[in-house]
Scaffold this motif. Structure first.
Motif, short mmCIF file in Angstrom:
data_model
loop_
_atom_site.label_atom_id
_atom_site.label_comp_id
_atom_site.label_asym_id
_atom_site.label_seq_id
_atom_site.Cartn_x
_atom_site.Cartn_y
_atom_site.Cartn_z
N HIS A 193 42.10 46.73 43.85
CA HIS A 193 41.10 46.98 42.82
C HIS A 193 41.17 45.97 41.68
O HIS A 193 40.59 46.18 40.60
CB HIS A 193 41.24 48.40 42.27
CG HIS A 193 40.74 49.45 43.20
ND1 HIS A 193 41.56 50.07 44.14
CD2 HIS A 193 39.50 49.99 43.39
CE1 HIS A 193 40.84 50.95 44.83
NE2 HIS A 193 39.60 50.92 44.39
N GLY A 194 41.88 44.87 41.90
CA GLY A 194 41.88 43.79 40.93
C GLY A 194 42.86 43.92 39.79
O GLY A 194 42.87 43.08 38.88
N LEU A 195 43.71 44.94 39.80
CA LEU A 195 44.72 45.09 38.74
C LEU A 195 45.98 44.33 39.18
O LEU A 195 47.02 44.91 39.48
CB LEU A 195 45.03 46.57 38.50
CG LEU A 195 43.84 47.44 38.04
CD1 LEU A 195 44.29 48.87 37.82
CD2 LEU A 195 43.22 46.88 36.76
N VAL A 196 45.84 43.01 39.21
CA VAL A 196 46.88 42.16 39.79
C VAL A 196 48.18 42.24 38.99
O VAL A 196 49.26 42.35 39.56
CB VAL A 196 46.39 40.70 39.88
CG1 VAL A 196 47.45 39.81 40.50
CG2 VAL A 196 45.10 40.62 40.70
N GLY A 225 46.64 40.98 46.63
CA GLY A 225 45.89 40.90 45.37
C GLY A 225 45.91 39.53 44.72
O GLY A 225 45.17 39.27 43.77
N LEU A 226 46.78 38.64 45.17
CA LEU A 226 46.92 37.33 44.55
C LEU A 226 45.79 36.41 45.02
O LEU A 226 45.68 36.12 46.21
CB LEU A 226 48.28 36.72 44.89
CG LEU A 226 49.50 37.60 44.59
CD1 LEU A 226 50.79 36.86 44.93
CD2 LEU A 226 49.52 38.06 43.15
N ALA A 227 44.96 35.96 44.07
CA ALA A 227 43.79 35.18 44.46
C ALA A 227 43.45 34.07 43.47
O ALA A 227 42.42 33.42 43.61
CB ALA A 227 42.58 36.11 44.62
N ARG A 228 44.31 33.86 42.46
CA ARG A 228 44.01 32.86 41.43
C ARG A 228 45.08 31.78 41.44
O ARG A 228 46.20 31.99 41.88
CB ARG A 228 43.97 33.53 40.05
CG ARG A 228 43.00 34.70 39.96
CD ARG A 228 43.30 35.60 38.76
NE ARG A 228 44.66 36.17 38.84
CZ ARG A 228 45.15 37.00 37.94
NH1 ARG A 228 44.41 37.39 36.91
NH2 ARG A 228 46.37 37.48 38.06
N ASP A 229 44.71 30.61 40.94
CA ASP A 229 45.66 29.50 40.90
C ASP A 229 46.93 29.89 40.15
O ASP A 229 48.04 29.52 40.54
CB ASP A 229 45.02 28.28 40.23
CG ASP A 229 43.94 27.64 41.11
OD1 ASP A 229 43.85 28.01 42.29
OD2 ASP A 229 43.19 26.79 40.60
N LYS A 230 46.76 30.67 39.07
CA LYS A 230 47.92 31.03 38.25
C LYS A 230 48.84 32.04 38.94
O LYS A 230 49.96 32.28 38.49
CB LYS A 230 47.47 31.58 36.90
CG LYS A 230 46.76 32.93 36.95
CD LYS A 230 46.44 33.40 35.53
CE LYS A 230 45.83 34.79 35.51
NZ LYS A 230 45.58 35.26 34.13
N ASP A 231 48.36 32.63 40.05
CA ASP A 231 49.20 33.58 40.80
C ASP A 231 50.12 32.88 41.80
O ASP A 231 50.98 33.52 42.41
CB ASP A 231 48.32 34.57 41.58
CG ASP A 231 47.46 35.45 40.67
OD1 ASP A 231 47.88 35.68 39.53
OD2 ASP A 231 46.39 35.89 41.12
N LEU A 232 49.92 31.57 41.99
CA LEU A 232 50.65 30.86 43.04
C LEU A 232 52.16 30.93 42.84
O LEU A 232 52.91 31.17 43.79
CB LEU A 232 50.20 29.40 43.09
CG LEU A 232 50.90 28.52 44.14
CD1 LEU A 232 50.70 29.07 45.54
CD2 LEU A 232 50.40 27.07 44.05
N GLY A 233 52.62 30.73 41.61
CA GLY A 233 54.06 30.74 41.34
C GLY A 233 54.68 32.07 41.72
O GLY A 233 55.75 32.13 42.36
N PHE A 234 54.02 33.17 41.34
CA PHE A 234 54.54 34.50 41.69
C PHE A 234 54.51 34.69 43.20
O PHE A 234 55.46 35.22 43.80
CB PHE A 234 53.71 35.59 41.00
CG PHE A 234 54.22 36.98 41.24
CD1 PHE A 234 55.29 37.48 40.53
CD2 PHE A 234 53.64 37.79 42.21
CE1 PHE A 234 55.77 38.76 40.75
CE2 PHE A 234 54.11 39.07 42.45
CZ PHE A 234 55.18 39.56 41.72
N GLY A 235 53.43 34.24 43.85
CA GLY A 235 53.32 34.35 45.29
C GLY A 235 54.45 33.62 46.01
O GLY A 235 54.99 34.11 47.01
#
Length: 329
Positions: A193-196, A225-235
């Protein structure tokens, strides 16, 4: 007339047949067992309810809803397990009204619902929200919501399906006992639901509490839920943890990792590298990377991947594969 020794012999044979049929899960075997129970059931009446309950479950497992219902309707005696078996059958086949009627009948007979009764009803994909709230109230009054994690986790699933995220969060917070399935459920719910950030925060909390018991669902839930460039590090951190635990080689996890690198990377290079490292691939793995290459204006690479796919012995293209190829033509 069957004497006592023969009765015991038939009883033991039926129980062995039940065990074998449970492993096979075939309609023919279930019908044979049902016929034998019908023939000899009166000989050992103390066990007929147990056997009937199992036959209901077996019919449900092979999608024979009407046969399961016939067995239930003709049972000489029913107990809580009988109603639970039928309620789960109704839920599996999307019949919430029938499940609700069975619950009312069960309670009218003086049988108390347990966690499997309410959990079975809440798992029905077409259960409406108002009935779900009534079940929540019943669970709270009976103490079942606090007894273990089963009912609460099923309730999370219901609220999550309807996008009631505040209610989902409140149920989770109020649960005194949480299982790994409970954590996975809410992590996945928030991610979808987008609450990343909330999903990531809960995953980190779960890792601190139970790193050694994380499952495929824990990783798939947060990575989806990870779909943004800024989420890459966490991924990438999640990827490293999956490798440490040894779950990165599981197909659902590796597929979600490939998809994460597709969505979060500024190019397809990380996704391609991940694809090469995956030891077990299914058609979803191939389609994910082919789709990414097609969107990145790399039709040549996508076509090469398609040709490689045809050389695989245990993976075959599906409708999605051909649609991807059609778009590139």
């Amino acid at each position: 007339m069957i004497i006592h020794g023969e009765s015991t012999k038939y009883h033991q044979r039926l129980l062995r047949l039940l065990e074998a049929t449970s492993r096979v899960r075939s309609l023919g075997a279930t019908k044979c067992l049902h016929a034998l129970l019908f023939t000899f059931g009166g000989t050992f009446s103390t066990q007929t309810t147990f056997l009937h309950n199992n036959i209901i479950t077996l019919y449900a497992s092979v999608k024979e809803f009407l046969n399961a219902r016939k067995v239930f309707d003709r049972m000489p005696q029913r107990n809580t397990v009988s109603y639970n078996s039928m309620i789960c059958c109704y839920s599996r086949f999307g019949c919430p009204d029938d499940a609700w009627r069975a619950l009312k009948e069960m309670m009218a007979c003086g049988l108390r619902p347990n966690q499997f009764t309410l959990g079975g009803m809440l798992s029905c994909a077409s259960m409406d929200l108002s009935h779900g709230v009534r079940l929540q109230s019943l669970a709270m009054k009976s103490g079942l919501l606090a007894a273990d994690a089963f009912v609460g986790t099923s309730l999370l699933g219901l609220f999550g399906r309807y996008g009631c995220l505040e209610e989902t969060s409140l149920v989770f917070q109020d649960m005194p006992k949480k299982s790994l399935t409970t954590w996975n459920s809410i992590i996945s719910c928030f991610a979808s639901h987008g609450l990343v950030e909330d999903s990531m925060g809960l995953f980190c909390e779960l890792v601190r509490a139970e790193e050694g018991t994380l499952s495929e669902g824990s990783f798939v839930g947060v990575l989806s839920g990870l779909a943004r460039d800024k989420d890459l590090g966490f991924g990438q951190q999640v990827h490293g943890l999956a490798m440490k635990i040894g779950l990165d080689c599981e197909v659902p996890v590796s597929n979600t990792l490939v998809n994460m690198y597709v969505k979060c990377g500024s190019s397809t290079s990380l996704a391609e590298r991940m694809f090469q490292d995956v030891k077990k691939k299914d058609i979803v793995t191939w389609n994910t990377l082919m789709g990414a290459l097609a969107k990145s204006q790399k039709p040549g690479k996508a076509m090469e991947l398609f040709k490689r796919l045809y050389k695989e012995d245990d993976v075959r293209p599906n409708q999605t594969t051909f649609m991807l190829m059609w778009v590139m033509l």
